[in-house]
Scaffold this motif. Sequence first.
Motif, short mmCIF file in Angstrom:
data_model
loop_
_atom_site.label_atom_id
_atom_site.label_comp_id
_atom_site.label_asym_id
_atom_site.label_seq_id
_atom_site.Cartn_x
_atom_site.Cartn_y
_atom_site.Cartn_z
N ALA A 28 0.83 -1.21 0.00
CA ALA A 28 0.00 0.00 0.00
C ALA A 28 0.86 1.25 0.00
O ALA A 28 0.55 2.24 -0.66
CB ALA A 28 -0.94 0.00 1.20
N GLY A 29 1.97 1.21 0.74
CA GLY A 29 2.87 2.36 0.76
C GLY A 29 3.65 2.51 -0.53
O GLY A 29 3.83 3.61 -1.06
N LEU A 30 4.13 1.39 -1.06
CA LEU A 30 4.95 1.44 -2.28
C LEU A 30 4.12 1.73 -3.52
O LEU A 30 4.67 2.19 -4.53
CB LEU A 30 5.69 0.11 -2.45
CG LEU A 30 6.75 -0.19 -1.40
CD1 LEU A 30 7.31 -1.60 -1.59
CD2 LEU A 30 7.86 0.85 -1.44
N LEU A 31 2.83 1.50 -3.46
CA LEU A 31 1.95 1.76 -4.60
C LEU A 31 2.00 3.22 -5.03
O LEU A 31 1.95 3.53 -6.22
CB LEU A 31 0.52 1.35 -4.25
CG LEU A 31 -0.50 1.27 -5.36
CD1 LEU A 31 -0.08 0.19 -6.35
CD2 LEU A 31 -1.86 0.93 -4.78
N SER A 32 2.16 4.11 -4.07
CA SER A 32 2.20 5.54 -4.39
C SER A 32 3.45 5.90 -5.20
O SER A 32 3.42 6.86 -5.99
CB SER A 32 2.13 6.37 -3.12
OG SER A 32 3.25 6.09 -2.29
N LEU A 33 4.51 5.16 -5.04
CA LEU A 33 5.74 5.47 -5.79
C LEU A 33 5.57 5.23 -7.28
O LEU A 33 6.21 5.89 -8.10
CB LEU A 33 6.91 4.64 -5.25
CG LEU A 33 7.29 4.90 -3.80
CD1 LEU A 33 8.42 3.97 -3.38
CD2 LEU A 33 7.68 6.35 -3.60
N PHE A 34 4.70 4.30 -7.66
CA PHE A 34 4.46 4.03 -9.08
C PHE A 34 3.67 5.15 -9.76
O PHE A 34 3.65 5.24 -10.98
CB PHE A 34 3.72 2.70 -9.26
CG PHE A 34 4.54 1.51 -8.90
CD1 PHE A 34 5.64 1.14 -9.67
CD2 PHE A 34 4.23 0.76 -7.78
CE1 PHE A 34 6.42 0.05 -9.33
CE2 PHE A 34 4.99 -0.34 -7.44
CZ PHE A 34 6.09 -0.70 -8.21
N PHE A 35 3.01 5.99 -8.97
CA PHE A 35 2.23 7.09 -9.53
C PHE A 35 2.90 8.44 -9.31
O PHE A 35 2.26 9.48 -9.44
CB PHE A 35 0.82 7.09 -8.94
CG PHE A 35 0.01 5.90 -9.37
CD1 PHE A 35 -0.69 5.94 -10.56
CD2 PHE A 35 -0.03 4.75 -8.60
CE1 PHE A 35 -1.43 4.84 -10.98
CE2 PHE A 35 -0.77 3.65 -9.01
CZ PHE A 35 -1.47 3.70 -10.21
N ALA A 36 4.18 8.41 -8.95
CA ALA A 36 4.99 9.62 -8.78
C ALA A 36 4.41 10.60 -7.78
O ALA A 36 4.41 11.81 -7.99
CB ALA A 36 5.22 10.31 -10.13
N LEU A 45 -4.30 6.69 -2.60
CA LEU A 45 -4.75 6.64 -4.00
C LEU A 45 -6.13 6.00 -4.03
O LEU A 45 -6.40 5.04 -3.30
CB LEU A 45 -3.76 5.80 -4.83
CG LEU A 45 -2.32 6.31 -4.84
CD1 LEU A 45 -1.42 5.27 -5.48
CD2 LEU A 45 -2.23 7.63 -5.55
N TRP A 46 -7.01 6.52 -4.89
CA TRP A 46 -8.39 6.07 -4.92
C TRP A 46 -8.78 5.59 -6.31
O TRP A 46 -8.36 6.15 -7.31
CB TRP A 46 -9.33 7.22 -4.53
CG TRP A 46 -9.12 7.64 -3.11
CD1 TRP A 46 -8.16 8.49 -2.65
CD2 TRP A 46 -9.87 7.22 -1.98
NE1 TRP A 46 -8.27 8.63 -1.29
CE2 TRP A 46 -9.32 7.86 -0.86
CE3 TRP A 46 -10.95 6.38 -1.82
CZ2 TRP A 46 -9.82 7.67 0.42
CZ3 TRP A 46 -11.45 6.19 -0.54
CH2 TRP A 46 -10.88 6.83 0.56
N VAL A 47 -9.60 4.55 -6.35
CA VAL A 47 -10.25 4.09 -7.57
C VAL A 47 -11.73 3.93 -7.25
O VAL A 47 -12.11 3.69 -6.10
CB VAL A 47 -9.67 2.75 -8.10
CG1 VAL A 47 -8.25 2.93 -8.57
CG2 VAL A 47 -9.75 1.66 -7.08
N TYR A 48 -12.55 4.06 -8.28
CA TYR A 48 -14.01 4.01 -8.10
C TYR A 48 -14.63 2.99 -9.07
O TYR A 48 -15.28 3.38 -10.03
CB TYR A 48 -14.61 5.39 -8.32
CG TYR A 48 -14.09 6.42 -7.35
CD1 TYR A 48 -14.67 6.57 -6.09
CD2 TYR A 48 -13.00 7.24 -7.68
CE1 TYR A 48 -14.19 7.51 -5.20
CE2 TYR A 48 -12.52 8.17 -6.79
CZ TYR A 48 -13.13 8.30 -5.55
OH TYR A 48 -12.64 9.22 -4.65
#
Length: 139
Positions: free
Chosen positions: A80-88, A95-98
């Motif tokens: 969950a923390g590392l996921l943000s690094l892929f989106f700069a 990060l949110w998805v709907y």
Amino acid sequence: MNTLIFRTIAPVLTALMLLFSVFVLLRGHNEPGGGFIGGLIAASALAIFGIARGVGSVRRAVVFHPLAIAGTGLLMSCCAGLLSLFFAVPFMTGLWVYPVVFGVEVALSSVLLFDIGVYLVVVGAITSIALALEEREVE
């Protein structure tokens, strides 16, 4: 304190506490609560079940080894923390998805993934400790 009444009511109480722990987990984004408190409630439920029915019953009910559950939770939280690094964006940024499920828009976030990971870490670690203590007491 292993009475007939306690042994009879423990599975019902455990189920209610586990359900409440999931409610606290999911409520924790906008209100007090979250993964840590929900995990403590779930681990307490499993401890009550272990006191009433024995360590073997808890191990059969949990299916996986408690430390494997904790490890999975730790992996989820790190992802969950590392996921943000892929989106700069900065580390641990939500990060949110709907996605639309059955015609209803559902808000999913990396924060929820982190909370579920914390929940699993707490449940796995505390349950492992409680089972180890209970096994030592029985011998």
